[in-house]
Design a protein around this motif. Structure first.
Motif, PDB file in Angstrom:
ATOM      1  N   ASP A  13      16.166  -1.118  38.642  1.00  8.67           N
ATOM      2  CA  ASP A  13      15.333  -1.449  37.481  1.00  8.67           C
ATOM      3  C   ASP A  13      13.866  -1.067  37.651  1.00  8.67           C
ATOM      4  O   ASP A  13      13.016  -1.586  36.952  1.00  8.67           O
ATOM      5  CB  ASP A  13      15.422  -2.947  37.142  1.00  8.67           C
ATOM      6  N   ARG A  14      13.529  -0.181  38.579  1.00 12.57           N
ATOM      7  CA  ARG A  14      12.130   0.188  38.826  1.00 12.57           C
ATOM      8  C   ARG A  14      11.977   1.690  39.062  1.00 12.57           C
ATOM      9  O   ARG A  14      11.389   2.123  40.041  1.00 12.57           O
ATOM     10  CB  ARG A  14      11.575  -0.579  40.026  1.00 12.57           C
ATOM     11  N   ASP A  15      12.478   2.512  38.160  1.00  9.80           N
ATOM     12  CA  ASP A  15      12.292   3.955  38.283  1.00  9.80           C
ATOM     13  C   ASP A  15      10.821   4.347  38.190  1.00  9.80           C
ATOM     14  O   ASP A  15      10.425   5.409  38.655  1.00  9.80           O
ATOM     15  CB  ASP A  15      13.101   4.691  37.208  1.00  9.80           C
ATOM     16  N   ASP A  16       9.992   3.476  37.592  1.00  9.54           N
ATOM     17  CA  ASP A  16       8.562   3.764  37.478  1.00  9.54           C
ATOM     18  C   ASP A  16       7.909   3.940  38.843  1.00  9.54           C
ATOM     19  O   ASP A  16       6.983   4.737  38.985  1.00  9.54           O
ATOM     20  CB  ASP A  16       7.848   2.660  36.695  1.00  9.54           C
ATOM     21  N   ILE A  17       8.382   3.232  39.854  1.00 10.60           N
ATOM     22  CA  ILE A  17       7.791   3.347  41.198  1.00 10.60           C
ATOM     23  C   ILE A  17       7.985   4.759  41.737  1.00 10.60           C
ATOM     24  O   ILE A  17       7.034   5.401  42.198  1.00 10.60           O
ATOM     25  CB  ILE A  17       8.381   2.286  42.156  1.00 10.60           C
ATOM     26  N   ALA A  18       9.199   5.278  41.660  1.00 10.78           N
ATOM     27  CA  ALA A  18       9.482   6.627  42.150  1.00 10.78           C
ATOM     28  C   ALA A  18       8.754   7.682  41.317  1.00 10.78           C
ATOM     29  O   ALA A  18       8.246   8.671  41.860  1.00 10.78           O
ATOM     30  CB  ALA A  18      10.990   6.885  42.149  1.00 10.78           C
ATOM     31  N   ILE A  19       8.681   7.479  40.002  1.00  6.84           N
ATOM     32  CA  ILE A  19       7.979   8.440  39.146  1.00  6.84           C
ATOM     33  C   ILE A  19       6.497   8.468  39.503  1.00  6.84           C
ATOM     34  O   ILE A  19       5.908   9.539  39.666  1.00  6.84           O
ATOM     35  CB  ILE A  19       8.189   8.108  37.655  1.00  6.84           C
ATOM     36  N   ASN A  20       5.866   7.295  39.656  1.00  9.23           N
ATOM     37  CA  ASN A  20       4.449   7.253  40.030  1.00  9.23           C
ATOM     38  C   ASN A  20       4.211   7.842  41.410  1.00  9.23           C
ATOM     39  O   ASN A  20       3.186   8.493  41.648  1.00  9.23           O
ATOM     40  CB  ASN A  20       3.898   5.830  39.929  1.00  9.23           C
ATOM     41  N   CYS A  21       5.142   7.643  42.355  1.00 13.28           N
ATOM     42  CA  CYS A  21       5.010   8.261  43.684  1.00 13.28           C
ATOM     43  C   CYS A  21       5.044   9.780  43.566  1.00 13.28           C
ATOM     44  O   CYS A  21       4.258  10.474  44.215  1.00 13.28           O
ATOM     45  CB  CYS A  21       6.130   7.775  44.609  1.00 13.28           C
ATOM     46  N   HIS A  44      16.092   5.935  32.528  1.00 10.39           N
ATOM     47  CA  HIS A  44      15.211   5.534  33.627  1.00 10.39           C
ATOM     48  C   HIS A  44      14.554   4.220  33.207  1.00 10.39           C
ATOM     49  O   HIS A  44      13.867   4.178  32.185  1.00 10.39           O
ATOM     50  CB  HIS A  44      14.134   6.597  33.884  1.00 10.39           C
ATOM     51  N   LEU A  45      14.738   3.181  33.979  1.00 14.77           N
ATOM     52  CA  LEU A  45      14.166   1.874  33.663  1.00 14.77           C
ATOM     53  C   LEU A  45      12.774   1.766  34.269  1.00 14.77           C
ATOM     54  O   LEU A  45      12.590   2.027  35.470  1.00 14.77           O
ATOM     55  CB  LEU A  45      15.065   0.757  34.178  1.00 14.77           C
ATOM     56  N   ILE A  46      11.804   1.383  33.438  1.00 11.39           N
ATOM     57  CA  ILE A  46      10.441   1.255  33.940  1.00 11.39           C
ATOM     58  C   ILE A  46       9.929  -0.155  33.685  1.00 11.39           C
ATOM     59  O   ILE A  46      10.100  -0.705  32.614  1.00 11.39           O
ATOM     60  CB  ILE A  46       9.498   2.330  33.369  1.00 11.39           C
ATOM     61  N   ALA A  47       9.323  -0.731  34.720  1.00 11.57           N
ATOM     62  CA  ALA A  47       8.798  -2.097  34.654  1.00 11.57           C
ATOM     63  C   ALA A  47       7.283  -2.123  34.778  1.00 11.57           C
ATOM     64  O   ALA A  47       6.687  -3.180  34.884  1.00 11.57           O
ATOM     65  CB  ALA A  47       9.447  -2.963  35.736  1.00 11.57           C
ATOM     66  N   TYR A  64      14.575  15.612  24.522  1.00 13.16           N
ATOM     67  CA  TYR A  64      14.575  14.458  23.620  1.00 13.16           C
ATOM     68  C   TYR A  64      15.994  13.905  23.528  1.00 13.16           C
ATOM     69  O   TYR A  64      16.950  14.643  23.346  1.00 13.16           O
ATOM     70  CB  TYR A  64      14.036  14.940  22.267  1.00 13.16           C
ATOM     71  N   GLN A  65      16.151  12.635  23.692  1.00  9.42           N
ATOM     72  CA  GLN A  65      17.402  11.874  23.683  1.00  9.42           C
ATOM     73  C   GLN A  65      18.306  12.178  24.874  1.00  9.42           C
ATOM     74  O   GLN A  65      19.398  11.656  24.951  1.00  9.42           O
ATOM     75  CB  GLN A  65      18.170  12.066  22.371  1.00  9.42           C
ATOM     76  N   LYS A  66      17.855  12.999  25.797  1.00 12.36           N
ATOM     77  CA  LYS A  66      18.611  13.239  27.036  1.00 12.36           C
ATOM     78  C   LYS A  66      18.002  12.463  28.192  1.00 12.36           C
ATOM     79  O   LYS A  66      18.702  11.887  29.003  1.00 12.36           O
ATOM     80  CB  LYS A  66      18.664  14.726  27.365  1.00 12.36           C
ATOM     81  N   THR A  67      16.678  12.471  28.273  1.00 15.67           N
ATOM     82  CA  THR A  67      15.954  11.680  29.269  1.00 15.67           C
ATOM     83  C   THR A  67      15.284  10.536  28.528  1.00 15.67           C
ATOM     84  O   THR A  67      14.458  10.771  27.648  1.00 15.67           O
ATOM     85  CB  THR A  67      14.900  12.522  29.997  1.00 15.67           C
ATOM     86  N   ILE A  68      15.657   9.312  28.878  1.00 16.88           N
ATOM     87  CA  ILE A  68      15.124   8.133  28.196  1.00 16.88           C
ATOM     88  C   ILE A  68      14.404   7.255  29.209  1.00 16.88           C
ATOM     89  O   ILE A  68      14.984   6.858  30.221  1.00 16.88           O
ATOM     90  CB  ILE A  68      16.255   7.331  27.517  1.00 16.88           C
ATOM     91  N   LEU A  69      13.123   6.969  28.931  1.00 16.88           N
ATOM     92  CA  LEU A  69      12.382   5.994  29.719  1.00 16.88           C
ATOM     93  C   LEU A  69      12.433   4.690  28.934  1.00 16.88           C
ATOM     94  O   LEU A  69      11.854   4.589  27.857  1.00 16.88           O
ATOM     95  CB  LEU A  69      10.931   6.423  29.933  1.00 16.88           C
ATOM     96  N   ARG A  70      13.157   3.736  29.444  1.00 18.62           N
ATOM     97  CA  ARG A  70      13.315   2.449  28.759  1.00 18.62           C
ATOM     98  C   ARG A  70      12.476   1.398  29.471  1.00 18.62           C
ATOM     99  O   ARG A  70      12.710   1.068  30.637  1.00 18.62           O
ATOM    100  CB  ARG A  70      14.784   2.031  28.737  1.00 18.62           C
TER     101      ARG A  70
END
Length: 195
Positions: A13-21, A44-47, A64-70
């Motif tokens: 539930d924290r894909d944002d960490i890897a994306i920011n890294c 990709h779940l972002i918190a 669009y609609q293939k990669t979703i940041l939720r």
């Protein structure tokens, strides 16, 4: 030059960490160009917020609609900012582009392409604040692009640039094309905002 968030440890539930890294992993190249962070197709779940500010980063999804940041119900930005459009409410974005506060340093070439931002759960979790899809804390300069992006469920602006801290947003060379906006959460929610 191309980075993949999968290279960093994944937390549930924290894909944002890897994306920011991945965003912060490379220094700005001497040519004035940054790097590409490629997101695979899927959800990709972002918190927390993703900050491209001051990095010359091209954040690219599979489409669009293939990669979703939720944004999750637990979504909490690094900080809530005072925005001229919603005084006293606090404003934050799923993705920050342009420069950080304090000038135009590295405000060029921060791009978001080929993804969907689902802000609905975060907007409902923070009903007294305003959550936007894409915004900037300060300047957005030449060669910055938002393309083939969809934003749903924003309680602030789907794509918007309110003034923060009593100032105005400075946009000089931002291209927005092939975008889809929908599902505003509140009566003061906006599709596009430029102040």
């Amino acid at each position: 030059r191309e980075k993949f968030p999968e290279w960093w440890a994944h937390q549930s539930d924290r894909d944002d960490i890897a994306i920011n890294c991945a965003v912060k992993s490379s220094p700005i190249l001497t040519s004035g160009h940054g790097h590409i962070v490629s997101l695979r197709a899927g959800i990709h779940l972002i918190a927390s917020d993703i900050s491209l500010g001051g990095t010359y980063t091209d954040l690219v999804g599979a489409g669009y609609q293939k990669t979703i940041l939720r944004m999750t119900e637990q979504w909490k930005p690094v900080e809530w900012l005072d925005a001229s459009q919603w005084p006293g409410r606090g404003h934050a974005a799923a993705i920050w582009i342009g420069s950080e506060f304090g000038g135009t340093n590295a405000s060029f070439g921060t791009n978001v392409r080929g993804l969907t931002l689902d802000c609905g759960l975060a907007s409902l979790a923070h009903v007294n604040k305003r959550v936007s899809g894409i915004s900037s804390k300060s300047w957005v300069e030449e060669c910055s692009i938002i393309e083939n992006v969809a934003v749903t469920g924003a309680s602030g602006a789907s794509i918007g640039f309110p003034g923060h801290g009593g100032g105005v947003a400075v946009l000089n060379g931002l291209s927005i094309r092939a975008f889809h906006l929908g599902g505003a959460m509140f009566k003061d929610s906006l599709g596009l905002l430029f102040t």
